[in-house]
Design an enzyme around this catalytic site. Sequence first.
Site: not given
Length: 417
Positions: A22-23, A116, A121, A304, A396
């Site tokens: 995903k990242n 999220c 951040r 994570d 997600r």
Amino acid sequence: MEKLMIAGGRPLRGTVQISGAKNSAIALIPAAILSETAVTLDNLPTLSDVAIYTELLEELGSTVDWSGDRMTINVRSLRSKPMPNGNVKKLRASYYLMGALLGRFGEATIGMPGGCNFEPRPIDQHIKGFEALGAQITNENGALHIKAKELRGAKIYLDVVSVGATINIMLAASRAKGVTLIENAAKEPEIIDVATLLNSMGAKIKGAGTETIRIEGVDSLNGRRHSIIPDRIQAGTYMIAAAATRGDVVVDNVIPKHLEAVTAKLQEMGVHIYEMDESIRVVGRPDYESVDVKALVYPGFATDLQSPMGSLLTQAKGVSILSDYVYSNRFKHVPELMRMGAQIKLEGRSAIIEGSKLYAAKVKATDLRAGAALVVAGLTVEEGVTEITGVEYIDRGYDHLVTNLSNLGAEVWRENG
């Protein structure tokens, strides 16, 4: 409102196939903006974040063909246009549009990103990098207006190791004039994945995966076909779930080196781990030893995976200490675990976790990885049904979750209500 229901107490057994990262995907899709011709991505995960990014590119004029795990992005008709609101507010990684559009068109207007809601951040390191490259930035009505007459290479030292800032600067610098050096760069495998695509398109990037990345800007890039690396966070979550249920699971389509930190901690607890070329077998045991875990930047234990690891540590004998030195406020799921019987005390950046039996309860996912933690916890409960709301967060980052867990023998399903 959709709910995830889990009747736990069943050891997971079998093989699970891991999707593309995903990242990586949420950075590779906007990277296509830098190309003059079509880009094809293989091994693409079927996630809500990917769907949102698809819509964002279509809003910019791209045509996107997404079928199964393959996406072809044609950017020939793409134009830079202001995007202050809408889908950019739903996706944290929408900030990659800043670097991509800046590199391609010399300007971008993007609303502050969403995602999220577990800790603010800031994107100050992104802005620092763009300004060093020659961009002028203003903030008007919650949107960043970024513009440069000409991007020029620069030496940029990141005050904080940031994956997002490293990738965003890399995107913009790929089409700047001259050489850019990113120092104190993040080293995550996803950064290497993005650099691999860009280099195949004609970029000149060296040092990705080290603390210093050198980028020699080029005038144009051309599309290529690229296969996304496996999702190490998804893989680590299934490894943790296999251990928590005392199961026997082969986690397939992985790069074992990317999982060394979680593998080491599972072995320290007493879990049996068998590594193959592209898979890892996890065999649980009846009893586990307590361990101390510190979430750090890569190659340390991934932040994570901190949340699901916390659920596993409730199954260990004695007291474990779980600390997060990346995000200090990533413990919003702890009250939900305590509703299930977990014995946890928070002290600053650390959670002190005492081994305890968990019970079925109605709980709520407050973010993506918190949701993963509650799934792992629910799988360990021996009696009753755990009911998890906030499923949209879980979607997600974990595609085919119900199917994958069911194929491993779990009793899990979705309900509306």
